[in-house]
Design a protein around this motif. Structure first.
Motif, PDB file in Angstrom:
ATOM      1  N   GLU A  73      42.730 -30.553  34.992  1.00  0.00           N
ATOM      2  CA  GLU A  73      43.134 -30.802  36.545  1.00  0.00           C
ATOM      3  C   GLU A  73      44.097 -29.821  36.959  1.00  0.00           C
ATOM      4  O   GLU A  73      44.181 -29.480  38.245  1.00  0.00           O
ATOM      5  CB  GLU A  73      43.543 -32.270  36.431  1.00  0.00           C
ATOM      6  CG  GLU A  73      42.220 -33.261  36.505  1.00  0.00           C
ATOM      7  CD  GLU A  73      43.015 -34.827  36.517  1.00  0.00           C
ATOM      8  OE1 GLU A  73      44.025 -35.102  36.559  1.00  0.00           O
ATOM      9  OE2 GLU A  73      42.081 -35.592  36.175  1.00  0.00           O
ATOM     10  N   ALA A  74      44.832 -29.615  36.201  1.00  0.00           N
ATOM     11  CA  ALA A  74      46.151 -28.527  36.421  1.00  0.00           C
ATOM     12  C   ALA A  74      45.705 -27.163  36.494  1.00  0.00           C
ATOM     13  O   ALA A  74      45.990 -26.466  37.802  1.00  0.00           O
ATOM     14  CB  ALA A  74      47.130 -28.624  35.294  1.00  0.00           C
ATOM     15  N   ILE A  75      44.807 -26.760  35.792  1.00  0.00           N
ATOM     16  CA  ILE A  75      44.040 -25.678  35.953  1.00  0.00           C
ATOM     17  C   ILE A  75      43.209 -25.442  37.246  1.00  0.00           C
ATOM     18  O   ILE A  75      43.472 -24.411  38.086  1.00  0.00           O
ATOM     19  CB  ILE A  75      43.286 -25.103  34.683  1.00  0.00           C
ATOM     20  CG1 ILE A  75      44.155 -25.226  33.578  1.00  0.00           C
ATOM     21  CG2 ILE A  75      42.351 -24.062  35.003  1.00  0.00           C
ATOM     22  CD1 ILE A  75      43.384 -24.998  32.106  1.00  0.00           C
ATOM     23  N   MET A  76      42.629 -26.392  37.399  1.00  0.00           N
ATOM     24  CA  MET A  76      41.514 -26.353  38.654  1.00  0.00           C
ATOM     25  C   MET A  76      42.452 -26.590  40.057  1.00  0.00           C
ATOM     26  O   MET A  76      41.764 -26.295  41.079  1.00  0.00           O
ATOM     27  CB  MET A  76      40.622 -27.598  38.660  1.00  0.00           C
ATOM     28  CG  MET A  76      39.707 -27.238  37.598  1.00  0.00           C
ATOM     29  SD  MET A  76      38.703 -25.696  37.672  1.00  0.00           S
ATOM     30  CE  MET A  76      37.871 -25.835  38.975  1.00  0.00           C
ATOM     31  N   ALA A  77      43.710 -27.285  40.144  1.00  0.00           N
ATOM     32  CA  ALA A  77      44.341 -27.179  41.101  1.00  0.00           C
ATOM     33  C   ALA A  77      44.762 -25.932  41.995  1.00  0.00           C
ATOM     34  O   ALA A  77      44.679 -25.966  43.094  1.00  0.00           O
ATOM     35  CB  ALA A  77      45.745 -27.940  40.857  1.00  0.00           C
ATOM     36  N   LEU A  90      38.776 -21.237  34.790  1.00  0.00           N
ATOM     37  CA  LEU A  90      39.231 -22.519  33.986  1.00  0.00           C
ATOM     38  C   LEU A  90      39.069 -21.797  32.796  1.00  0.00           C
ATOM     39  O   LEU A  90      40.081 -22.169  31.548  1.00  0.00           O
ATOM     40  CB  LEU A  90      37.932 -23.378  34.300  1.00  0.00           C
ATOM     41  CG  LEU A  90      38.193 -24.714  33.314  1.00  0.00           C
ATOM     42  CD1 LEU A  90      39.333 -25.693  33.540  1.00  0.00           C
ATOM     43  CD2 LEU A  90      36.603 -25.606  33.455  1.00  0.00           C
ATOM     44  N   PHE A  91      37.869 -21.356  32.177  1.00  0.00           N
ATOM     45  CA  PHE A  91      37.832 -20.780  30.939  1.00  0.00           C
ATOM     46  C   PHE A  91      38.725 -19.634  30.536  1.00  0.00           C
ATOM     47  O   PHE A  91      39.046 -19.657  29.220  1.00  0.00           O
ATOM     48  CB  PHE A  91      36.152 -20.473  30.514  1.00  0.00           C
ATOM     49  CG  PHE A  91      35.602 -21.873  30.413  1.00  0.00           C
ATOM     50  CD1 PHE A  91      35.498 -22.517  29.121  1.00  0.00           C
ATOM     51  CD2 PHE A  91      34.972 -22.356  31.178  1.00  0.00           C
ATOM     52  CE1 PHE A  91      34.744 -23.510  29.026  1.00  0.00           C
ATOM     53  CE2 PHE A  91      34.180 -23.438  31.289  1.00  0.00           C
ATOM     54  CZ  PHE A  91      34.189 -24.322  30.055  1.00  0.00           C
ATOM     55  N   ASN A  92      39.127 -18.846  31.368  1.00  0.00           N
ATOM     56  CA  ASN A  92      40.360 -17.864  31.055  1.00  0.00           C
ATOM     57  C   ASN A  92      41.551 -18.457  30.801  1.00  0.00           C
ATOM     58  O   ASN A  92      42.061 -18.281  29.879  1.00  0.00           O
ATOM     59  CB  ASN A  92      40.387 -17.037  32.354  1.00  0.00           C
ATOM     60  CG  ASN A  92      39.405 -15.660  32.504  1.00  0.00           C
ATOM     61  OD1 ASN A  92      38.547 -15.771  31.415  1.00  0.00           O
ATOM     62  ND2 ASN A  92      39.006 -15.393  33.558  1.00  0.00           N
ATOM     63  N   ALA A  93      41.800 -19.699  31.441  1.00  0.00           N
ATOM     64  CA  ALA A  93      42.747 -20.509  31.010  1.00  0.00           C
ATOM     65  C   ALA A  93      42.937 -21.067  29.851  1.00  0.00           C
ATOM     66  O   ALA A  93      43.830 -21.155  29.189  1.00  0.00           O
ATOM     67  CB  ALA A  93      43.211 -21.530  32.179  1.00  0.00           C
TER      68      ALA A  93
END
Length: 197
Positions: A73-77, A90-93
């Motif tokens: 959720e934090a990444i997608m924010a 997302l996947f880079n994170a």
């Protein structure tokens, strides 16, 4: 050892110690004595909160799933609007996380390889977590399909399952090679080649 009035303190300390040790040593090489020593609690207090090491491991899996949900959720924010770019974001994170953590792998993947054949309790929890991850990724893939950014000849759940299977395999290779390059290769092949419309 210091006593605390907080009834969540000891289970939290045990869970944190267990997560660290399971990641470092694996399930079978980690004993309850090691966990309680790392947590700084008496060994007997372990059984006040958990029926067995297996039940404890199942709780660690659930805790990890909650942590992953929050991380997702934090990444997608702050992900880009474009759904395919959001998937890359997302996947880079996730890749950056593995690089910062010196490539320890994924607790779910590690447990799946080590205990799924010997513990029905843990296998059930692992299956549930993996199913949730596939469903969540399928939702993102479906959005990208609707935007014309990902192939539509295969349904989103099929593409999601294929992606996760490839990703978890890349995570295992990452551990062997001590490099996040397999993760970069898997994400790139999926998103830039195999998933192209």
């Amino acid at each position: 050892m210091a006593r605390t009035a907080d009834k969540t303190d000891i289970p939290r300390r045990l869970a944190e110690a267990g997560y660290t040790l399971f990641n470092q040593l694996g399930y079978n090489a980690t004993g309850i004595q090691q966990i309680t020593e790392a947590a700084g609690v008496p060994k007997g207090s372990f059984y006040n909160h958990f029926d067995s090491k297996e039940a404890f491991a199942a709780q660690i899996i659930r805790n990890y799933a909650v942590w992953m949900d929050r991380r997702w959720e934090a990444i997608m924010a702050d992900a880009p609007e474009d759904p395919l770019d959001a998937l890359r974001h997302l996947f880079n994170a996730f890749i950056a996380h593995h690089e910062q953590a010196s490539c320890p792998g994924c607790l779910v993947g590690n447990f799946a390889a080590e205990v799924s054949e010997t513990s029905d309790t843990c296998r059930t929890e692992l299956a549930h977590v993996m199913s949730q991850w596939r469903e969540r990724l399928a939702e993102l893939i479906e959005r990208a399909q609707q935007a014309g950014r990902i192939r539509t000849d295969l349904p989103a759940p099929t593409l999601s399952a294929f992606f996760w299977d490839s990703w978890e395999g890349a995570v295992l290779r990452m551990k062997v090679e001590h490099s996040a390059q397999p993760l970069r290769d898997a994400a790139s092949l999926m998103l830039d080649t195999f998933f192209r419309p």
